[in-house]
Design a protein around this motif. Structure first.
Motif, mmCIF file in Angstrom:
data_model
loop_
_atom_site.group_PDB
_atom_site.id
_atom_site.type_symbol
_atom_site.label_atom_id
_atom_site.label_comp_id
_atom_site.label_asym_id
_atom_site.label_seq_id
_atom_site.Cartn_x
_atom_site.Cartn_y
_atom_site.Cartn_z
ATOM 1 N N LEU A 196 0.849 -1.199 0.000
ATOM 2 C CA LEU A 196 0.000 0.000 0.000
ATOM 3 C C LEU A 196 0.881 1.244 0.000
ATOM 4 C CD1 LEU A 196 -2.499 -0.869 2.878
ATOM 5 C CD2 LEU A 196 -2.755 -1.334 0.430
ATOM 6 N N GLY A 197 0.443 2.265 -0.700
ATOM 7 C CA GLY A 197 1.129 3.543 -0.622
ATOM 8 C C GLY A 197 0.975 4.139 0.779
ATOM 9 N N ASP A 198 1.842 5.074 1.108
ATOM 10 C CA ASP A 198 1.806 5.720 2.421
ATOM 11 C C ASP A 198 1.222 7.123 2.238
ATOM 12 O OD1 ASP A 198 2.278 6.943 4.844
ATOM 13 O OD2 ASP A 198 4.293 6.116 5.074
ATOM 14 N N VAL A 199 -0.108 7.195 2.358
ATOM 15 C CA VAL A 199 -0.824 8.443 2.076
ATOM 16 C C VAL A 199 -0.350 9.566 2.994
ATOM 17 C CG1 VAL A 199 -3.100 9.527 1.976
ATOM 18 C CG2 VAL A 199 -2.839 7.127 1.340
ATOM 19 N N ALA A 200 -0.136 9.223 4.261
ATOM 20 C CA ALA A 200 0.270 10.249 5.226
ATOM 21 C C ALA A 200 1.644 10.805 4.861
ATOM 22 C CB ALA A 200 0.283 9.669 6.633
ATOM 23 N N TRP A 201 2.531 9.929 4.392
ATOM 24 C CA TRP A 201 3.878 10.388 4.025
ATOM 25 C C TRP A 201 3.835 11.269 2.771
ATOM 26 C CZ3 TRP A 201 8.218 10.440 6.711
ATOM 27 C CH2 TRP A 201 9.394 10.823 6.058
ATOM 28 N N THR A 202 2.990 10.905 1.830
ATOM 29 C CA THR A 202 2.827 11.714 0.625
ATOM 30 C C THR A 202 2.375 13.128 0.994
ATOM 31 O OG1 THR A 202 2.199 9.716 -0.546
ATOM 32 C CG2 THR A 202 1.686 11.797 -1.626
ATOM 33 N N GLN A 203 1.435 13.180 1.913
ATOM 34 C CA GLN A 203 0.977 14.480 2.409
ATOM 35 C C GLN A 203 2.145 15.236 3.066
ATOM 36 O OE1 GLN A 203 -1.884 16.065 2.154
ATOM 37 N NE2 GLN A 203 -1.330 17.769 3.509
ATOM 38 N N TYR A 204 2.964 14.500 3.813
ATOM 39 C CA TYR A 204 4.103 15.112 4.509
ATOM 40 C C TYR A 204 5.125 15.662 3.512
ATOM 41 C CZ TYR A 204 8.491 15.349 7.100
ATOM 42 O OH TYR A 204 9.687 15.757 7.623
ATOM 43 N N GLU A 205 5.353 14.934 2.438
ATOM 44 C CA GLU A 205 6.290 15.435 1.429
ATOM 45 C C GLU A 205 5.790 16.734 0.823
ATOM 46 O OE1 GLU A 205 6.874 11.930 -1.139
ATOM 47 O OE2 GLU A 205 8.900 11.861 -0.270
ATOM 48 N N HIS A 206 4.482 16.884 0.827
ATOM 49 C CA HIS A 206 3.887 18.108 0.294
ATOM 50 C C HIS A 206 4.008 19.258 1.292
ATOM 51 C CE1 HIS A 206 1.132 20.571 -2.019
ATOM 52 N NE2 HIS A 206 0.401 20.744 -0.934
ATOM 53 N N ASP A 207 3.662 18.998 2.568
ATOM 54 C CA ASP A 207 3.586 20.120 3.522
ATOM 55 C C ASP A 207 4.736 20.167 4.527
ATOM 56 O OD1 ASP A 207 3.025 18.195 5.491
ATOM 57 O OD2 ASP A 207 0.852 18.508 5.376
ATOM 58 N N ARG A 208 5.534 19.120 4.628
ATOM 59 C CA ARG A 208 6.679 19.076 5.552
ATOM 60 C C ARG A 208 6.265 19.402 6.992
ATOM 61 N NH1 ARG A 208 10.832 15.991 3.967
ATOM 62 N NH2 ARG A 208 10.467 15.817 1.731
#
Lengths: 357, 357
Positions: free
Chosen positions: B277-289
């Protein structure tokens, strides 16, 4: 008041409170048990192995459903043997305490499900003024101390809290709402019942003089609410929205939709009666003369049954802490006032057995 | 420890908390949606008008069931038209928050029931390690992020909290329990399924190296619990009873009961896969840090999913206030520790489609 208009009755008090404080409702339901047995004995069921479906409309936390459903299951077992699956669907509002219901049904010594592995309990969390089960799905229905609750508040009610005690235009509005709700309830249940199915309805009723036996409780609550306004615990505006939407019915009211042909929406009344109930709490009081205990018992009954609907009118009704503080204070106020106003009461129920033709 | 031994997993956190903090489970469930559609397309159903019965085993508060059930209902509607009644039975432990479930199912914009008056939602509050529905009653079953929870704790687990990370004898005891529970689950569901019915199961899985992606959360929780012991918030004895009874499975473990003939209790696996599964929370984190937001999100997931089972070991587990204080403190401890230990994670699920032959 606009949102008060939209509000129907609330679920009974949760966390086991209704189960612990609804002996009156249990006594009323007990009157219907022979009707439920007669209904179970007479439903038309095909051979084969499809499950027999029982529905319990307005179950609250389930304790008061165990005896009537147990009686029905025993009759069904005699008719169809131990192997035939029986589904029991308990319905109540979404906010009902279903966790207590499931625990009681699976664990209580008196439960219909406890020693019968072919009975399958379930629940439906939706108002019984909406469709709950597929058309023609239900063999046997039970509804006790439930269908007296109105789906909405159709009028403002200045000065007191009990819908059925209103006068003039408000009284007409409540009577119309009660008629509409009852016809809606009947139409929906008729659609859900299988041909040859039966439905037993128990409702609290006024006495022969049209008075409600809980009137003294409502008077005490009214006084307690005034005191809470004076003390700043609630606002006058909140109080205005507090209406007890329980609308007890006499046999003539429940039979009205059936008209001279004795038919409504495919339902036919086989039996209807107005039955007095003994006052169990008073009998106990005559034995122990414990005034405080009697007042506490009646106030706890008031709280578990009626107070949650009043709490809906609080501005912060969604806050559990606010709700509990309100219930506790109101219960204490009712209990204190009852100490001087205790008397035996004769409660009445209207019982009704319907057949789907 | 004797009562800890008897204890199975607790329901997910109530009052909407699980619905709000189970995006991971939703992502895992999404992997199963095409399987659910395939299952709905292939179940054998007689003509006639009996209701089609879908069961959702381990629903929690329902939000994560809406998409897969909705997908199934759409396929069933194409096959059987708009009038055929469809019953959906959501099951979970008695203590589950069924009120939130019913509200979500009737009100959520994405609910399968919202615009379909011939779908009838219901619930069953009983462990899925017991019979839930009549024999041969279910056409289509779904169970996602549920059957990994063990029915009981078969061993003490000194030093850490995650059953699947245990070693030696404890590891053997947990593996045996996992095997027994899975076979029990399968046998019961097989009996409930109609011939030609289908069951889709989604379980969290270790990665290829046998590690659990939430291991860092469990390490943080372990540290936080030690700190709570040191600070007197919990006792060492309470900590000993705290075990996360989630037991993720690899495909080989789920397929083991079927043996070389590919049959178990009348069930046949049609499909089984191990899916990242992709890591949705991490993807969001890469966007907003936003480190704090990511830590908070992961800690809230930990709390809603795992912490209620740990809270069962509290001496005063029945006190809601004690429970909430524990959950809040543990969540804060996990969150704080995560701030230094954030990394992308790849979660895995095992997916399984079974046919009743």
């Amino acid at each position: 008041m606009s949102n008060a208009h939209m509000r129907g009755a609330a679920p009974m008090e949760g966390r086991g409170a209704y189960n612990a404080n609804s002996a009156l409702q249990a006594a009323g339901g007990a009157v219907g048990v022979p009707l439920m047995e007669a209904a179970a004995a007479s439903i038309a069921i095909d051979e084969g192995d499809r499950p027999v479906v029982c529905a319990d409309y307005g179950s609250s936390e389930g304790r008061n459903s165990l005896v009537p459903l147990g009686a029905a299951v025993r009759v069904l077992r005699r008719r169809f043997g131990p192997e035939r699956a029986i589904i029991v669907a308990h319905t109540d509002l979404p906010g009902n305490d279903f966790s207590t219901l499931f625990e009681v049904v699976d664990s209580s010594a008196e439960s219909y499900a406890r020693d019968d592995k072919n009975v399958f309990p379930s629940a439906i969390g939706r108002s019984f003024f909406l469709p709950l089960l597929p058309p023609g799905h239900v063999d046997l229905g039970w509804s006790s101390y439930a269908a007296q609750w109105l789906s909405r508040n159709p009028a403002t009610l200045p000065g007191h809290i009990f819908a059925r005690a209103s006068k003039g235009e408000a009284a007409s509005a409540f009577a119309r709402q009660a008629k509409t709700d009852w016809e809606t309830f009947l139409s929906l249940r008729a659609k859900e019942l299988r041909r040859g199915g039966r439905l037993v309805v128990i409702m609290p009723a006024p006495d022969e003089a049209g008075l409600h036996p809980s009137a003294v409780l409502f008077d005490c609550a009214e006084d307690a609410l005034q005191e809470m306004i004076a003390g700043g615990a609630i606002t006058a505006h909140e109080r205005e929205g507090m209406i007890i939407l329980s609308y007890p019915r006499l046999p003539a009211e429940l039979l009205a939709p059936f008209g001279p042909e004795g038919q409504f929406a495919g339902l036919k009344p086989n039996h209807c009666a107005h039955v007095p109930l003994g006052d169990v709490a008073w009998t106990q009081y005559e034995h122990d003369r414990d005034t405080a205990a009697l007042a506490a018992r009646r106030a706890a009954f008031f709280r578990a049954t009626f107070a949650p609907s009043l709490a809906r009118a609080l501005d912060r009704a969604s806050e559990e802490r606010t709700n509990i503080a309100f219930l506790t204070r109101l219960e204490a106020g009712v209990r204190r006032r009852l100490l001087d106003r205790l008397s035996p009461t004769v409660n009445f129920v209207t019982t009704l057995l319907l057949e789907k033709t």
